[in-house]
Design a protein around this motif. Structure first.
Motif, PDB file in Angstrom:
ATOM      1  N   SER A 186     -41.750  11.861 -37.828  1.00  0.00           N
ATOM      2  CA  SER A 186     -41.178  12.209 -36.533  1.00  0.00           C
ATOM      3  C   SER A 186     -42.299  12.324 -35.504  1.00  0.00           C
ATOM      4  CB  SER A 186     -40.382  13.509 -36.624  1.00  0.00           C
ATOM      5  OG  SER A 186     -41.230  14.567 -36.954  1.00  0.00           O
ATOM      6  N   GLY A 236     -38.056   9.081 -36.311  1.00  0.00           N
ATOM      7  CA  GLY A 236     -38.750   7.913 -36.837  1.00  0.00           C
ATOM      8  C   GLY A 236     -38.092   6.679 -36.259  1.00  0.00           C
ATOM      9  N   SER A 285     -42.418   0.213 -40.088  1.00  0.00           N
ATOM     10  CA  SER A 285     -41.546   1.321 -39.701  1.00  0.00           C
ATOM     11  C   SER A 285     -42.249   2.638 -39.985  1.00  0.00           C
ATOM     12  CB  SER A 285     -40.225   1.253 -40.466  1.00  0.00           C
ATOM     13  OG  SER A 285     -40.457   1.415 -41.850  1.00  0.00           O
ATOM     14  N   SER A 313     -41.359   6.819 -40.824  1.00  0.00           N
ATOM     15  CA  SER A 313     -40.410   7.904 -41.069  1.00  0.00           C
ATOM     16  C   SER A 313     -40.971   9.215 -40.519  1.00  0.00           C
ATOM     17  CB  SER A 313     -40.127   8.032 -42.562  1.00  0.00           C
ATOM     18  OG  SER A 313     -41.320   8.315 -43.261  1.00  0.00           O
TER      19      SER A 313
END
Length: 163
Positions: free
Chosen positions: A75, A104, A71, A73
């Motif tokens: 932007s 994100g 993942s 975070s």
């Protein structure tokens, strides 16, 4: 006369606060923005209506999928372009007609974003022509995307005729 009654007293230690260390970090350093690898891929751009007039807004939707399990975070921006060419070239198809920021995206997750694009004021040739709308996801690769070859999406050109 009053008699004094002795009551047993039990003292207990009650914690006033609990300290939990979540992460340790050296002063001046930053935590990583990604966990694992990220592979952003836009889906098909959708819109309503069959045409839009030159110089007017067009609202489009774009699903964006993170194909990897990591993942981010960080932007990233999605830039939208309009072209009469079926081959996207940011050098000749610019400037963008709209930009959105995505905060994100989690691993193996799809988010759908909406953008209102401002169509060019005049056609490049003629008065009516089929156009292509492109979405370029994270061109600056701020997320550390492992596969930037799949970061361009194209809308069907048959449904949009600028009139």
């Amino acid at each position: 006369m009053r008699s004094k009654l002795a009551l047993p007293v039990t003292l207990a230690l009650i914690p006033i606060a609990m300290l939990v260390i979540v992460s340790c970090q050296q002063p001046g350093s930053t935590l990583p923005a990604n966990t694992g690898t990220v592979d952003l891929a836009p889906g098909t751009i959708t819109y309503s209506g069959s045409y839009v007039a030159w110089g007017t807004p067009l609202t489009v939707s774009l699903p964006i999928t993170n194909l990897d399990s990591g993942s981010t975070s960080t932007s990233f921006d999605v830039r939208f372009y309009v072209s009469t060419s079926n081959t996207f070239n940011p050098s000749t198809d610019g400037p963008p007609v709209g930009t959105i920021s995505v905060a994100g995206i989690g691993g193996s997750t799809t988010v759908t974003k909406t953008a209102t694009l401002t169509m060019p004021v005049a056609p490049s040739t003629g008065t009516n022509e089929d156009v292509y709308i492109y979405a370029d996801v994270d061109r600056s690769n701020s997320t550390g995307d492992t596969n930037t070859a799949n970061n361009i999406s194209t809308a069907s050109h048959a449904g949009i005729v600028l009139a």
